[in-house]
Write an enzyme that holds these catalytic residues in place. Structure first.
Site, PDB file in Angstrom:
ATOM      1  N   TYR A  69       0.712  -1.418   0.062  1.00 20.09           N
ATOM      2  CA  TYR A  69      -0.330   0.169  -0.511  1.00 20.09           C
ATOM      3  C   TYR A  69       1.132   0.783  -0.387  1.00 20.09           C
ATOM      4  O   TYR A  69       1.326   1.979   1.235  1.00 20.09           O
ATOM      5  CB  TYR A  69      -1.110  -0.125   1.497  1.00 20.09           C
ATOM      6  CG  TYR A  69      -1.575  -0.608   0.917  1.00 20.09           C
ATOM      7  CD1 TYR A  69      -2.094  -1.936   0.149  1.00 20.09           C
ATOM      8  CD2 TYR A  69      -2.834  -0.967   2.711  1.00 20.09           C
ATOM      9  CE1 TYR A  69      -3.297  -2.953   0.315  1.00 20.09           C
ATOM     10  CE2 TYR A  69      -3.847  -1.834   2.311  1.00 20.09           C
ATOM     11  CZ  TYR A  69      -3.717  -2.558   1.319  1.00 20.09           C
ATOM     12  OH  TYR A  69      -4.957  -3.201   1.752  1.00 20.09           O
ATOM     13  N   GLY A 222     -17.961  -1.029  -3.515  1.00 19.47           N
ATOM     14  CA  GLY A 222     -18.420  -2.151  -4.834  1.00 19.47           C
ATOM     15  C   GLY A 222     -17.883  -2.164  -5.885  1.00 19.47           C
ATOM     16  O   GLY A 222     -16.411  -2.267  -5.071  1.00 19.47           O
ATOM     17  N   THR A 230     -18.025   3.811  -4.250  1.00 21.88           N
ATOM     18  CA  THR A 230     -18.911   3.423  -5.373  1.00 21.88           C
ATOM     19  C   THR A 230     -20.411   5.056  -5.019  1.00 21.88           C
ATOM     20  O   THR A 230     -20.524   5.650  -4.211  1.00 21.88           O
ATOM     21  CB  THR A 230     -19.995   3.018  -5.694  1.00 21.88           C
ATOM     22  OG1 THR A 230     -20.506   3.271  -6.844  1.00 21.88           O
ATOM     23  CG2 THR A 230     -21.106   2.658  -4.192  1.00 21.88           C
TER      24      THR A 230
END
Length: 305
Positions: A69, A222, A230
């Site tokens: 990350y 999502g 989303t």
């Protein structure tokens, strides 16, 4: 709903092995920029550190991270170390190994079993720890079996570098394969209200039966995935959100937590306001009628019921 005084304990607790955590945690993937990995623009360092410290102030004691990350300027593990070290006694940091990104941010060849010690030690170095609380083996599609990889991590657990093991991105057969080697305390799979997946629904059920934590990722994002939350919310979600004075994202998180007492949530954000909203979602109590309404599209898709 007001999120000013709601803390992570409102969501209840669960144990990762012998480590109790609040069911509403924090995912560090979005900490390094406006979108995950090499997408978007890097975050402001001071703001990211402030978000982490606010998470702790709001009672979050479960942070999900990984050495891969990072953006062009920021590393999630380094930010966690800087912001929170020396770590609170009750903080559980969960990391994952398997995928690999080169310094330019592009994905490289995923780890072979003999590479995993290096992955673990890199997380240890970045986080400033002498052991990792939980390490998830992230299954890469090219590997049909996870036995060799999970076995390598089990050896590192025996050596004291890892306390507990989990698996990520798996099918039910992989969970059984791992359990034949060493105990599994959590399963981390992609899972969202609007993303039917019969195999993951089956994993959710198995984890409940066996007392294993089920930790969905992209529960809020999502289909947008690593690009962020989303905005394509079903009308059912919007209707329930209005009834609770909540945002659609909060309802998506609440629905996730209502899938079982063993289900944890790890929404990620680099925005302090969104962080407070995410934590506050743990206090939302959905009625049976609301849950039925929210789950209807999944049933129609043949995912459940």
């Amino acid at each position: 709903m007001s999120s000013q005084t709601i803390t992570a304990d409102a969501a209840g607790t669960w144990k990762l092995g012998d480590l109790p955590v609040h069911r509403l945690g924090y995912g560090a993937m979005r900490l390094t920029g406006s979108a995950a990995f090499h997408h978007g623009t890097p975050s402001d360092r001071d703001r990211s550190i402030a978000v982490l410290r606010k998470a702790i102030d709001l009672g979050v004691n479960h942070i999900d991270t990984a050495a891969f990350y990072f953006s062009s300027l920021r590393s999630a593990n380094e930010l966690i170390n800087t912001a929170l070290g020396p770590y609170p006694d009750d903080l559980v940091i969960v990391t994952k190994v398997g995928p690999y990104r080169a310094y330019d941010g592009e994905w490289g060849t995923s780890a072979r079993p003999e590479d995993l010690r290096g992955h673990v030690e890199e997380n240890l170095r970045q986080l400033g720890r002498d052991h990792l609380d939980v390490v998830n083996l992230r299954r890469m599609p090219k590997y049909g079996s996870i036995a060799e990889h999970f076995g390598a991590l089990a050896q590192l657990r025996e050596a004291g570098l890892i306390r507990h093991l989990g698996v990520s991105g798996i099918e039910p057969r992989h969970l059984a394969e791992a359990q034949a080697i060493a105990p599994v305390v959590c399963v981390q799979n992609r899972y969202a209200l609007d993303r039917p997946d019969p195999a993951t629904d089956e994993l959710l059920r198995i984890c409940c039966e066996q007392g294993i934590a089920f930790v969905p990722f992209y529960a809020v994002a999502g289909e947008s995935g690593e690009h962020g939350a989303t905005t394509a919310h079903d009308e059912e979600v919007r209707t329930v959100a209005r009834a609770h004075g909540a945002s659609p994202a909060q309802i998506r998180l609440a629905w996730t937590l209502h899938q079982g007492p063993h289900v944890l949530a790890i929404p990620g954000t680099g925005n302090p306001g969104h962080l407070a909203e995410n934590v506050a979602a743990g206090a939302i109590r959905l009625t049976a009628e609301e849950l039925d309404r929210l789950s209807a599209p999944r049933r129609r898709a043949g995912a459940i019921g």
